[in-house]
Motif scaffolding. Structure first.
Motif, PDB file in Angstrom:
ATOM      1  N   ALA A   1     -14.800  -7.521   6.161  1.00  0.00           N
ATOM      2  CA  ALA A   1     -14.131  -8.278   7.078  1.00  0.00           C
ATOM      3  C   ALA A   1     -13.922  -9.219   7.062  1.00  0.00           C
ATOM      4  CB  ALA A   1     -13.696  -6.713   7.879  1.00  0.00           C
ATOM      5  N   LYS A   2     -14.877  -9.375   8.684  1.00  0.00           N
ATOM      6  CA  LYS A   2     -14.824 -11.399   8.550  1.00  0.00           C
ATOM      7  C   LYS A   2     -13.863 -12.236   7.116  1.00  0.00           C
ATOM      8  CE  LYS A   2     -17.723 -10.781  12.421  1.00  0.00           C
ATOM      9  NZ  LYS A   2     -19.465 -11.405  13.096  1.00  0.00           N
ATOM     10  N   ARG A   3     -15.237 -12.160   6.156  1.00  0.00           N
ATOM     11  CA  ARG A   3     -14.273 -12.832   5.224  1.00  0.00           C
ATOM     12  C   ARG A   3     -13.044 -12.332   4.435  1.00  0.00           C
ATOM     13  NH1 ARG A   3     -19.799 -13.215   1.331  1.00  0.00           N
ATOM     14  NH2 ARG A   3     -18.504 -14.611   0.005  1.00  0.00           N
TER      15      ARG A   3
ATOM     16  N   ARG B   1     -12.349   6.676   6.375  1.00  0.00           N
ATOM     17  CA  ARG B   1     -11.636   6.235   7.742  1.00  0.00           C
ATOM     18  C   ARG B   1     -11.392   4.862   8.711  1.00  0.00           C
ATOM     19  NH1 ARG B   1     -13.199  11.046  10.381  1.00  0.00           N
ATOM     20  NH2 ARG B   1     -12.028  12.756   8.573  1.00  0.00           N
ATOM     21  N   LEU B   2     -12.651   4.041   8.957  1.00  0.00           N
ATOM     22  CA  LEU B   2     -13.456   3.076   9.177  1.00  0.00           C
ATOM     23  C   LEU B   2     -12.774   2.169   8.489  1.00  0.00           C
ATOM     24  CD1 LEU B   2     -13.977   0.940  11.120  1.00  0.00           C
ATOM     25  CD2 LEU B   2     -16.806   1.671  10.383  1.00  0.00           C
ATOM     26  N   LEU B   3     -13.009   1.836   7.242  1.00  0.00           N
ATOM     27  CA  LEU B   3     -12.784   0.803   6.291  1.00  0.00           C
ATOM     28  C   LEU B   3     -11.739   1.148   5.590  1.00  0.00           C
ATOM     29  CD1 LEU B   3     -13.002  -0.418   3.092  1.00  0.00           C
ATOM     30  CD2 LEU B   3     -13.583   1.325   1.864  1.00  0.00           C
ATOM     31  N   ARG B   4     -10.726   1.904   5.763  1.00  0.00           N
ATOM     32  CA  ARG B   4      -8.989   2.359   5.375  1.00  0.00           C
ATOM     33  C   ARG B   4      -8.527   1.247   7.002  1.00  0.00           C
ATOM     34  NH1 ARG B   4      -6.920   4.264   1.333  1.00  0.00           N
ATOM     35  NH2 ARG B   4      -4.251   4.426   2.553  1.00  0.00           N
ATOM     36  N   SER B   5      -8.415   2.000   8.216  1.00  0.00           N
ATOM     37  CA  SER B   5      -8.120   0.533   9.169  1.00  0.00           C
ATOM     38  C   SER B   5      -9.016  -0.398   9.532  1.00  0.00           C
ATOM     39  CB  SER B   5      -8.775   1.739  10.468  1.00  0.00           C
ATOM     40  OG  SER B   5     -10.364   1.739  10.587  1.00  0.00           O
ATOM     41  N   THR B   6      -9.542  -0.880   8.749  1.00  0.00           N
ATOM     42  CA  THR B   6     -10.169  -2.181   9.070  1.00  0.00           C
ATOM     43  C   THR B   6      -9.977  -2.827   8.384  1.00  0.00           C
ATOM     44  OG1 THR B   6     -12.448  -1.437   9.631  1.00  0.00           O
ATOM     45  CG2 THR B   6     -12.123  -3.681   8.223  1.00  0.00           C
ATOM     46  N   LEU B   7      -9.308  -2.270   6.364  1.00  0.00           N
ATOM     47  CA  LEU B   7      -8.708  -3.046   6.067  1.00  0.00           C
ATOM     48  C   LEU B   7      -7.246  -2.878   5.531  1.00  0.00           C
ATOM     49  CD1 LEU B   7     -10.436  -2.008   2.467  1.00  0.00           C
ATOM     50  CD2 LEU B   7     -10.824  -3.820   3.874  1.00  0.00           C
ATOM     51  N   ALA B   8      -6.741  -2.613   6.588  1.00  0.00           N
ATOM     52  CA  ALA B   8      -5.085  -2.687   6.645  1.00  0.00           C
ATOM     53  C   ALA B   8      -4.356  -3.873   7.221  1.00  0.00           C
ATOM     54  CB  ALA B   8      -4.879  -1.519   7.230  1.00  0.00           C
TER      55      ALA B   8
ATOM     56  N   LEU C   1      -4.322  -1.866  -1.122  1.00  0.00           N
ATOM     57  CA  LEU C   1      -5.315  -1.984  -0.181  1.00  0.00           C
ATOM     58  C   LEU C   1      -5.916  -0.612  -1.179  1.00  0.00           C
ATOM     59  CD1 LEU C   1      -6.147  -1.496   2.674  1.00  0.00           C
ATOM     60  CD2 LEU C   1      -4.159   1.064   2.425  1.00  0.00           C
ATOM     61  N   HIS C   2      -5.688   0.254  -1.912  1.00  0.00           N
ATOM     62  CA  HIS C   2      -6.822   1.100  -2.974  1.00  0.00           C
ATOM     63  C   HIS C   2      -7.788   0.795  -3.411  1.00  0.00           C
ATOM     64  CE1 HIS C   2      -7.662   4.919  -5.108  1.00  0.00           C
ATOM     65  NE2 HIS C   2      -7.822   3.845  -6.899  1.00  0.00           N
ATOM     66  N   ASP C   3      -7.092  -0.504  -4.145  1.00  0.00           N
ATOM     67  CA  ASP C   3      -7.767  -1.369  -4.949  1.00  0.00           C
ATOM     68  C   ASP C   3      -9.507  -2.272  -4.048  1.00  0.00           C
ATOM     69  OD1 ASP C   3      -6.672  -1.072  -7.511  1.00  0.00           O
ATOM     70  OD2 ASP C   3      -5.410  -2.400  -7.584  1.00  0.00           O
ATOM     71  N   HIS C   4      -8.803  -2.519  -3.505  1.00  0.00           N
ATOM     72  CA  HIS C   4      -9.536  -2.757  -2.009  1.00  0.00           C
ATOM     73  C   HIS C   4     -11.169  -1.961  -2.107  1.00  0.00           C
ATOM     74  CE1 HIS C   4      -7.374  -6.757  -1.387  1.00  0.00           C
ATOM     75  NE2 HIS C   4      -8.730  -7.400  -1.446  1.00  0.00           N
ATOM     76  N   GLU C   5     -10.669  -1.070  -1.612  1.00  0.00           N
ATOM     77  CA  GLU C   5     -10.702   0.102  -0.922  1.00  0.00           C
ATOM     78  C   GLU C   5     -12.208   0.654  -2.225  1.00  0.00           C
ATOM     79  OE1 GLU C   5     -10.807   4.764   0.823  1.00  0.00           O
ATOM     80  OE2 GLU C   5      -9.010   3.841  -0.533  1.00  0.00           O
TER      81      GLU C   5
END
Length: 343
Positions: free
Chosen positions: A123-125, A69-76, A84-88
């Motif tokens: 996320a910063k990068r 959940r944290l990852l998806r909200s960060t990537l969105a 999104l799915h491939d990055h995840e």
């Protein structure tokens, strides 16, 4: 090579002839990009912190499902929805050491220590538009992992289709010798060699840095690959040295630079992307001259190209005496490949 598809993506660096990825960007544009990245970063970090704060004792007690959940909200806000799915999947493997399906099957398992701070670093990068493959140091191509660096292009799906053309042509064949021009990561030559061990590949690139990456990728896949630093425009092997030539050369006209996303323009090597506006067919003409002497009778040429250059390239190869010259289309229905053979 179509750089807009960034997750499994053209290989191939033909060397370091054109300016570095940042050298051609105007100072005004560069300042605008940095400003946008900074604004995005400033907006991301509070969201990231708030999400983490909602997870008790997150550093050690966080479960995989909570991390997702944290990852998806960060990537969105950082990546296009279709990616999104491939990055995840890539980031889960990188940070948790498991595949995404495994995470979903075992959602209650704790995540490794340090996964959350490392996600913040990623996320910063990403907020600076850096491609995820360069952040992780690898990309997937034809189901295999390949090292990538900013000195090589990120392998792309269209180039997988180029490999399929070669493999379909030589599905049942005696041992053959192939030349991969502008090998970059080595993904084309390595894939062809592993998928069909009867294909013995020689891979070349003008960039010594790219050859180093290709060599390490060959070692990773336990492959003894012939590698050379060579210049497409001056390489002169003995006559009838090869049964086929495959290449994904630079083919994007320089005038298209400003329409390209910053994750490509600011990070990937321009030498492997662009051709002069006044000579967009130059790499294909050089390959035709090389093929005329280096190929054995009946030898094939397999090339990736810009959709707008397909008919020009086809006409040129017909003019030069090649036979069976045809244009192939990628999965998106775009003219993307040229196949021809010597009579």
């Amino acid at each position: 090579m179509r750089p807009s598809r960034a997750i499994t993506a053209p290989t191939i660096g033909l060397g370091e002839v054109w300016p570095s990825p940042r050298a051609d960007i105007s100072s005004a544009r560069a300042m605008h990009c940095r400003s946008n990245a900074l604004q995005l970063l400033c907006s991301i970090l509070p969201i990231f912190a708030a999400n983490v704060a909602n997870i008790p004792a997150f550093a050690k007690a966080m479960k995989r499902i909570e991390f997702r959940r944290l990852l998806r909200s960060t990537l969105a806000p950082l990546v296009p929805p279709e990616e999104l799915h491939d990055h995840e999947a890539l980031i889960v493997e990188y940070l948790l050491g498991c595949q995404l399906p495994d995470l979903l099957l075992r959602p209650e398992m704790p995540v490794p220590d340090g996964a959350v701070p490392r996600l913040e670093s990623v996320a910063k990068r990403l907020a600076r538009h850096e491609p995820v493959q360069y952040i992780l140091g690898y990309a997937y191509f034809y189901g295999r992992r390949f090292r990538v660096t900013p000195r090589t292009l990120i392998p792309r799906r269209e180039t997988e289709e180029l490999c399929q053309l070669v493999l379909q042509t030589y599905a049942a064949t005696p041992p053959l010798h192939g030349l991969d021009l502008g090998t970059g990561t080595g993904c084309i030559a390595i894939t062809l060699s592993l998928e069909n061990p009867r294909l013995r590949m020689h891979a070349g690139d003008l960039s010594p840095a790219a050859i180093d990456v290709a060599r390490r990728n060959a070692q990773d896949h336990a492959l003894d690959l012939e590698l050379s630093v060579l210049d497409l425009y001056t390489f002169a092997p003995p006559s009838a040295s090869y049964d086929f030539i495959v290449s994904n050369p630079p083919y994007i006209p320089m005038r298209e630079r400003q329409r390209m996303p910053s994750r490509v323009l600011d990070y990937e090597p321009h030498a492997a992307l662009f051709v002069p506006d006044g000579a967009p067919l130059a790499p294909y003409q050089a390959i035709a001259r090389l093929a005329a002497t280096a190929l054995r009778p009946g030898g094939h040429v397999f090339l990736e190209l810009h959709e707008d250059l397909a008919e020009q390239a086809r006409a040129y190869y017909l003019q030069e005496g090649f036979r069976g010259v045809r244009v192939g289309y990628d999965a998106q229905g775009k003219a993307r490949f040229l196949v021809a053979h010597l009579g």
